[in-house]
Design a protein around this motif. Sequence first.
Motif, PDB file in Angstrom:
ATOM      1  N   ALA A  74       9.406  -2.430 -11.501  1.00 16.39           N
ATOM      2  CA  ALA A  74       8.285  -3.213 -11.963  1.00 16.39           C
ATOM      3  C   ALA A  74       7.021  -2.945 -11.625  1.00 16.39           C
ATOM      4  O   ALA A  74       6.176  -3.130 -12.333  1.00 16.39           O
ATOM      5  N   VAL A  75       6.752  -2.365 -10.334  1.00 19.97           N
ATOM      6  CA  VAL A  75       5.475  -2.065  -9.860  1.00 19.97           C
ATOM      7  C   VAL A  75       4.914  -0.734 -10.837  1.00 19.97           C
ATOM      8  O   VAL A  75       3.660  -0.525 -10.846  1.00 19.97           O
ATOM      9  N   HIS A  76       5.873   0.215 -10.917  1.00 19.75           N
ATOM     10  CA  HIS A  76       5.577   1.186 -11.920  1.00 19.75           C
ATOM     11  C   HIS A  76       4.703   0.751 -13.168  1.00 19.75           C
ATOM     12  O   HIS A  76       4.010   1.412 -13.689  1.00 19.75           O
ATOM     13  N   TYR A  77       5.618  -0.388 -13.694  1.00 15.73           N
ATOM     14  CA  TYR A  77       5.118  -0.910 -15.114  1.00 15.73           C
ATOM     15  C   TYR A  77       3.733  -1.546 -15.001  1.00 15.73           C
ATOM     16  O   TYR A  77       3.014  -1.410 -15.831  1.00 15.73           O
ATOM     17  N   ALA A  78       3.520  -2.405 -13.737  1.00 13.99           N
ATOM     18  CA  ALA A  78       2.238  -3.040 -13.563  1.00 13.99           C
ATOM     19  C   ALA A  78       1.259  -1.938 -13.319  1.00 13.99           C
ATOM     20  O   ALA A  78       0.169  -2.074 -13.878  1.00 13.99           O
ATOM     21  N   ASP A  79       1.437  -0.837 -12.605  1.00 12.44           N
ATOM     22  CA  ASP A  79       0.560   0.274 -12.712  1.00 12.44           C
ATOM     23  C   ASP A  79       0.218   0.639 -14.017  1.00 12.44           C
ATOM     24  O   ASP A  79      -1.099   0.983 -14.457  1.00 12.44           O
ATOM     25  N   TYR A  80       1.062   0.806 -14.877  1.00 16.38           N
ATOM     26  CA  TYR A  80       0.829   1.314 -16.323  1.00 16.38           C
ATOM     27  C   TYR A  80      -0.063   0.253 -17.086  1.00 16.38           C
ATOM     28  O   TYR A  80      -0.837   0.698 -17.653  1.00 16.38           O
ATOM     29  N   GLN A 122       9.188  11.476 -10.473  1.00 12.57           N
ATOM     30  CA  GLN A 122       8.087  10.730 -11.289  1.00 12.57           C
ATOM     31  C   GLN A 122       7.045   9.926 -10.433  1.00 12.57           C
ATOM     32  O   GLN A 122       7.368   9.127  -9.331  1.00 12.57           O
ATOM     33  N   PRO A 123       5.572  10.205 -10.571  1.00 17.58           N
ATOM     34  CA  PRO A 123       4.890   9.304  -9.694  1.00 17.58           C
ATOM     35  C   PRO A 123       4.894   7.720  -9.933  1.00 17.58           C
ATOM     36  O   PRO A 123       5.138   7.466 -11.280  1.00 17.58           O
ATOM     37  N   LEU A 124       4.880   7.261  -8.837  1.00 14.89           N
ATOM     38  CA  LEU A 124       5.219   5.634  -8.603  1.00 14.89           C
ATOM     39  C   LEU A 124       4.076   4.917  -9.449  1.00 14.89           C
ATOM     40  O   LEU A 124       3.864   3.913 -10.236  1.00 14.89           O
ATOM     41  N   THR A 125       2.707   5.357  -9.046  1.00 15.94           N
ATOM     42  CA  THR A 125       1.553   4.600  -9.438  1.00 15.94           C
ATOM     43  C   THR A 125       0.500   5.675  -9.929  1.00 15.94           C
ATOM     44  O   THR A 125      -0.633   5.817  -9.292  1.00 15.94           O
ATOM     45  N   PRO A 126       0.640   6.282 -10.832  1.00 18.27           N
ATOM     46  CA  PRO A 126      -0.191   7.492 -11.339  1.00 18.27           C
ATOM     47  C   PRO A 126      -1.624   6.860 -11.631  1.00 18.27           C
ATOM     48  O   PRO A 126      -2.582   7.412 -11.497  1.00 18.27           O
ATOM     49  N   VAL A 127      -1.794   5.507 -12.185  1.00 20.66           N
ATOM     50  CA  VAL A 127      -3.096   5.028 -12.501  1.00 20.66           C
ATOM     51  C   VAL A 127      -3.744   4.553 -11.108  1.00 20.66           C
ATOM     52  O   VAL A 127      -5.070   5.010 -11.335  1.00 20.66           O
ATOM     53  N   LEU A 128      -3.197   4.097 -10.328  1.00 21.18           N
ATOM     54  CA  LEU A 128      -4.039   3.819  -9.097  1.00 21.18           C
ATOM     55  C   LEU A 128      -4.102   4.845  -8.294  1.00 21.18           C
ATOM     56  O   LEU A 128      -5.228   4.906  -7.583  1.00 21.18           O
ATOM     57  N   ASN A 129      -3.283   5.751  -8.342  1.00 19.02           N
ATOM     58  CA  ASN A 129      -3.806   7.171  -7.769  1.00 19.02           C
ATOM     59  C   ASN A 129      -4.980   7.881  -8.320  1.00 19.02           C
ATOM     60  O   ASN A 129      -5.826   8.341  -7.533  1.00 19.02           O
ATOM     61  N   SER A 130      -5.084   7.911  -9.644  1.00 21.76           N
ATOM     62  CA  SER A 130      -6.306   8.291 -10.184  1.00 21.76           C
ATOM     63  C   SER A 130      -7.521   7.485  -9.921  1.00 21.76           C
ATOM     64  O   SER A 130      -8.598   8.191  -9.651  1.00 21.76           O
ATOM     65  N   LEU A 131      -7.451   6.190 -10.098  1.00 18.22           N
ATOM     66  CA  LEU A 131      -8.582   5.188  -9.345  1.00 18.22           C
ATOM     67  C   LEU A 131      -8.789   5.392  -7.931  1.00 18.22           C
ATOM     68  O   LEU A 131      -9.987   5.523  -7.695  1.00 18.22           O
ATOM     69  N   LYS A 132      -8.021   5.986  -7.253  1.00 17.55           N
ATOM     70  CA  LYS A 132      -8.441   6.122  -5.778  1.00 17.55           C
ATOM     71  C   LYS A 132      -9.171   7.428  -5.517  1.00 17.55           C
ATOM     72  O   LYS A 132     -10.063   7.541  -4.615  1.00 17.55           O
ATOM     73  N   SER A 133      -8.878   8.316  -6.587  1.00 15.25           N
ATOM     74  CA  SER A 133      -9.704   9.668  -6.455  1.00 15.25           C
ATOM     75  C   SER A 133     -11.170   9.279  -6.761  1.00 15.25           C
ATOM     76  O   SER A 133     -11.973  10.435  -6.852  1.00 15.25           O
ATOM     77  N   GLU A 134     -11.318   8.380  -7.417  1.00 18.99           N
ATOM     78  CA  GLU A 134     -12.985   7.984  -7.748  1.00 18.99           C
ATOM     79  C   GLU A 134     -13.491   6.738  -7.327  1.00 18.99           C
ATOM     80  O   GLU A 134     -14.263   6.174  -7.825  1.00 18.99           O
ATOM     81  N   LYS A 148      10.880  -0.725 -19.278  1.00 22.89           N
ATOM     82  CA  LYS A 148      10.741  -0.041 -18.144  1.00 22.89           C
ATOM     83  C   LYS A 148      10.448   1.429 -18.539  1.00 22.89           C
ATOM     84  O   LYS A 148      10.714   2.129 -19.415  1.00 22.89           O
ATOM     85  N   ARG A 149       9.408   1.864 -17.710  1.00 19.50           N
ATOM     86  CA  ARG A 149       8.988   3.582 -17.667  1.00 19.50           C
ATOM     87  C   ARG A 149       9.343   4.146 -16.862  1.00 19.50           C
ATOM     88  O   ARG A 149       9.277   5.459 -17.002  1.00 19.50           O
ATOM     89  N   ASN A 165       0.907  -1.186   0.004  1.00 14.25           N
ATOM     90  CA  ASN A 165      -0.049  -0.022   0.297  1.00 14.25           C
ATOM     91  C   ASN A 165       0.656   1.052   0.128  1.00 14.25           C
ATOM     92  O   ASN A 165       0.354   2.187  -0.452  1.00 14.25           O
ATOM     93  N   PHE A 166       1.999   1.166   0.416  1.00 12.37           N
ATOM     94  CA  PHE A 166       2.991   2.421   0.697  1.00 12.37           C
ATOM     95  C   PHE A 166       3.022   2.851  -0.718  1.00 12.37           C
ATOM     96  O   PHE A 166       3.656   4.099  -0.829  1.00 12.37           O
ATOM     97  N   LEU A 167       3.124   2.215  -1.852  1.00 14.17           N
ATOM     98  CA  LEU A 167       3.515   2.519  -3.125  1.00 14.17           C
ATOM     99  C   LEU A 167       2.617   3.588  -3.626  1.00 14.17           C
ATOM    100  O   LEU A 167       2.917   4.693  -4.524  1.00 14.17           O
ATOM    101  N   LEU A 168       1.450   3.794  -3.465  1.00 10.05           N
ATOM    102  CA  LEU A 168       0.591   4.722  -3.761  1.00 10.05           C
ATOM    103  C   LEU A 168       0.784   5.992  -3.430  1.00 10.05           C
ATOM    104  O   LEU A 168       1.327   6.168  -2.220  1.00 10.05           O
TER     105      LEU A 168
END
Length: 407
Positions: A220-226, A47-59, A201-202, A37-40
């Motif tokens: 790796a988790v940054h890619y998984a988020d992407y 560079q944001p580590l989990t931009p997709v999950l961050n956006s998902l969290k907001s909604e 790698k992103r 959970n600390f990744l969010l």
Amino acid sequence: MGITIVIWHQPNADGPKAYGAGKGYPLILVQLESFQNFLLNQSVEGQPLTPVLNSLKSESLYFPHLFQQIGRGNTADAEFTVNTSIYPVGAAPMSSKYGNRKLPSLARLLHKQGYIADTFHVNDVSFWDRNQMYPALGFDTYYDQPYFRKEKFNRFGASDEELYRVGFNKLNALAKQNQKFYAQFVTVSSHFPYTIPEERKRLKLSGPLHGTTLGDYLTAVHYADYALGTFIGKLKQTGLWNHCVFVVYGDHFGLNKKKYNPQKISDSLDIPYHKHISTFNVPLLIHLPGQHRGRTVDQTGGQIDILPTIANIMGIDLGEEGFTAFGQDLMNAGHNIVGMRYYLPTGSFFNDEVLFVPGKKGFTDGTATLIRTHKRVQDITPYKQDYDLIMDRMKRSDNYVGHLPLR
């Protein structure tokens, strides 16, 4: 059989919160590999580590205090617990020990509502005896290695992007047929040892984390988020996104406390990091049909609570179904206690306030640490009742699963 049925039903004068919010809609579960959970909401070198999950969290509904409860079966144990609300026994993988049973499960509950249940994993289905576990859990079809392109992303085979590409095509076809479905996705791109192809790698690291295992994990988790974002994007393009219940959670820790110094992690990322609480804390996000505003649900919980929470959202009353659940609906829970073993001594638990870990003498020389501040609690006597309760509950869970009928 002499089994005491454990049914959690929270009375509420106005009805349970979120009850039926997803009734009749498709259900998609994504189990993220080695995701803590600390990744969010973290950034690394700007560079944001989990931009997709961050956006998902907001909604979405976001549960920041959810904890893993796996045993030796690791990822497969997480699948088992989320789909059954039964505790892993610890020393034996549930997929191997109980794959020959007919397990009461989320898939079977949804079958009664006219759903089909499919599961997707890029590895061979015999890995961790999933070829036994998936029928035991009531899945209609499993999509494993032969269904995916022969790409070598890591030692498990295809990438998360390929997992979602195939899965989306299958689900979109079902949606066009007006077939209700429950789909489970088990990702692997962020699996240890976290080495992914250079061209995939992103996250670009050039500082102290470059070339380190921690840096590889974050990459790796940054890619998984992407990759998750590519899936969500396709769901949005076809309109499925606003007409489904979408659940994302972590299966277990990525940074093993035996191999990673908590202080080094804390210093590298400038965050508070506790060797147990932060390690075992995994994310849970639930996006409801048409939801646009996020909400944080502060209730402590475990993976054992995910099925009751989803059942409530899908309009399934577990009491009416006579379903035995050893977890609670987190939208409507009061006091909650979730047990853990294998990675901590049996009798360890998280409740609304603390992580309690028994000592060599059991409760009397145990330690309690506040979940939110990581501070030690000197007087542990108030937690004796919860300790006794969780010891009894896990025994009942073991007894229950051991008496389930063979397939």
